[in-house]
Design a protein around this motif. Sequence first.
Motif, mmCIF file in Angstrom:
data_model
loop_
_atom_site.group_PDB
_atom_site.id
_atom_site.type_symbol
_atom_site.label_atom_id
_atom_site.label_comp_id
_atom_site.label_asym_id
_atom_site.label_seq_id
_atom_site.Cartn_x
_atom_site.Cartn_y
_atom_site.Cartn_z
ATOM 1 N N ASP A 130 12.422 118.067 89.155
ATOM 2 C CA ASP A 130 11.197 117.285 89.007
ATOM 3 C C ASP A 130 11.217 116.322 87.831
ATOM 4 O O ASP A 130 10.503 115.326 87.836
ATOM 5 C CB ASP A 130 9.990 118.221 88.841
ATOM 6 N N PHE A 131 12.016 116.629 86.820
ATOM 7 C CA PHE A 131 11.981 115.844 85.585
ATOM 8 C C PHE A 131 13.381 115.362 85.214
ATOM 9 O O PHE A 131 14.054 115.933 84.355
ATOM 10 C CB PHE A 131 11.382 116.668 84.440
ATOM 11 N N PHE A 132 13.816 114.296 85.878
ATOM 12 C CA PHE A 132 15.133 113.716 85.632
ATOM 13 C C PHE A 132 15.322 113.353 84.160
ATOM 14 O O PHE A 132 16.340 113.679 83.552
ATOM 15 C CB PHE A 132 15.308 112.469 86.511
ATOM 16 N N LEU A 133 14.351 112.668 83.569
ATOM 17 C CA LEU A 133 14.489 112.229 82.180
ATOM 18 C C LEU A 133 14.532 113.408 81.215
ATOM 19 O O LEU A 133 15.256 113.374 80.221
ATOM 20 C CB LEU A 133 13.364 111.260 81.810
ATOM 21 N N GLU A 134 13.801 114.444 81.516
ATOM 22 C CA GLU A 134 13.861 115.647 80.682
ATOM 23 C C GLU A 134 15.247 116.287 80.782
ATOM 24 O O GLU A 134 15.819 116.718 79.776
ATOM 25 C CB GLU A 134 12.784 116.642 81.102
ATOM 26 N N PHE A 135 15.797 116.324 81.989
ATOM 27 C CA PHE A 135 17.145 116.859 82.182
ATOM 28 C C PHE A 135 18.162 116.047 81.378
ATOM 29 O O PHE A 135 19.025 116.612 80.702
ATOM 30 C CB PHE A 135 17.518 116.859 83.667
ATOM 31 N N VAL A 136 18.054 114.719 81.444
ATOM 32 C CA VAL A 136 18.975 113.861 80.690
ATOM 33 C C VAL A 136 18.841 114.131 79.197
ATOM 34 O O VAL A 136 19.840 114.239 78.486
ATOM 35 C CB VAL A 136 18.741 112.368 81.010
ATOM 36 N N ALA A 137 17.611 114.277 78.711
ATOM 37 C CA ALA A 137 17.407 114.544 77.281
ATOM 38 C C ALA A 137 17.974 115.899 76.874
ATOM 39 O O ALA A 137 18.567 116.033 75.800
ATOM 40 C CB ALA A 137 15.920 114.465 76.939
ATOM 41 N N GLU A 138 17.806 116.902 77.717
ATOM 42 C CA GLU A 138 18.321 118.234 77.393
ATOM 43 C C GLU A 138 19.841 118.293 77.390
ATOM 44 O O GLU A 138 20.437 119.059 76.652
ATOM 45 C CB GLU A 138 17.787 119.272 78.383
ATOM 46 N N ASN A 139 20.464 117.477 78.223
ATOM 47 C CA ASN A 139 21.913 117.572 78.390
ATOM 48 C C ASN A 139 22.697 116.390 77.833
ATOM 49 O O ASN A 139 23.892 116.514 77.579
ATOM 50 C CB ASN A 139 22.249 117.756 79.873
ATOM 51 N N GLY A 140 22.056 115.259 77.649
ATOM 52 C CA GLY A 140 22.744 114.037 77.265
ATOM 53 C C GLY A 140 23.411 114.064 75.909
ATOM 54 O O GLY A 140 24.281 113.241 75.639
ATOM 55 N N SER A 141 23.024 114.997 75.061
ATOM 56 C CA SER A 141 23.659 115.123 73.747
ATOM 57 C C SER A 141 24.576 116.338 73.667
ATOM 58 O O SER A 141 25.158 116.612 72.622
ATOM 59 C CB SER A 141 22.589 115.219 72.655
ATOM 60 N N SER A 142 24.688 117.045 74.763
ATOM 61 C CA SER A 142 25.512 118.261 74.797
ATOM 62 C C SER A 142 26.976 117.905 75.049
ATOM 63 O O SER A 142 27.318 117.364 76.104
ATOM 64 C CB SER A 142 25.008 119.192 75.902
ATOM 65 N N LYS A 143 27.824 118.196 74.105
ATOM 66 C CA LYS A 143 29.262 117.913 74.255
ATOM 67 C C LYS A 143 29.826 118.656 75.466
ATOM 68 O O LYS A 143 30.681 118.133 76.180
ATOM 69 C CB LYS A 143 30.036 118.300 72.996
#
Length: 159
Positions: A130-143
């Motif tokens: 439901d929350f694409f942008l939230e998913f990107v924020a949660e994972n986008g900085s994860s090495k």
Amino acid sequence: MRLHHWTHPRKEIEFNLNDGTARIFELSEDRSENSICPGYSASERRAFGGREHFAVYKLNSDIIFNAGKKSWNLSDDAVEVEHTRPYPFFSRFSVKVSGETEYSITYCHFGRLLYMCLDPTYDKLEQDADFFLEFVAENGSSKEWLSHVASQWRSASST
């Protein structure tokens, strides 16, 4: 560039990097489970404005995030993505580079929040869908996540 739709296995998105627009294409059947993903696209409507299109994809060995025609390399340590819910029915997503906000959107999700409250089985998997942008924020900085998608996705440049 042709990307997978974030939530629909029978849709693909033609994301235009030059102008930040997107077109949806209906597939005659679900994508094969063995199809190699170049990335995903989704959209949100600004709380007080028009629809914005987003994409996260692999380009060569980098993982890139686009908000419209603006793009950032998530593999760059200076790039930080953030998602908050300052009010119950609104979310704010932002991209910061070296601590300075370069992009921000506030969007409403009344229907999704209502569904979350009414569905007793609603879980993290449904929330991610439901929350694409939230998913990107949660994972986008994860090495770990960046390394995983870099090894599993194909480069969008080959589409």
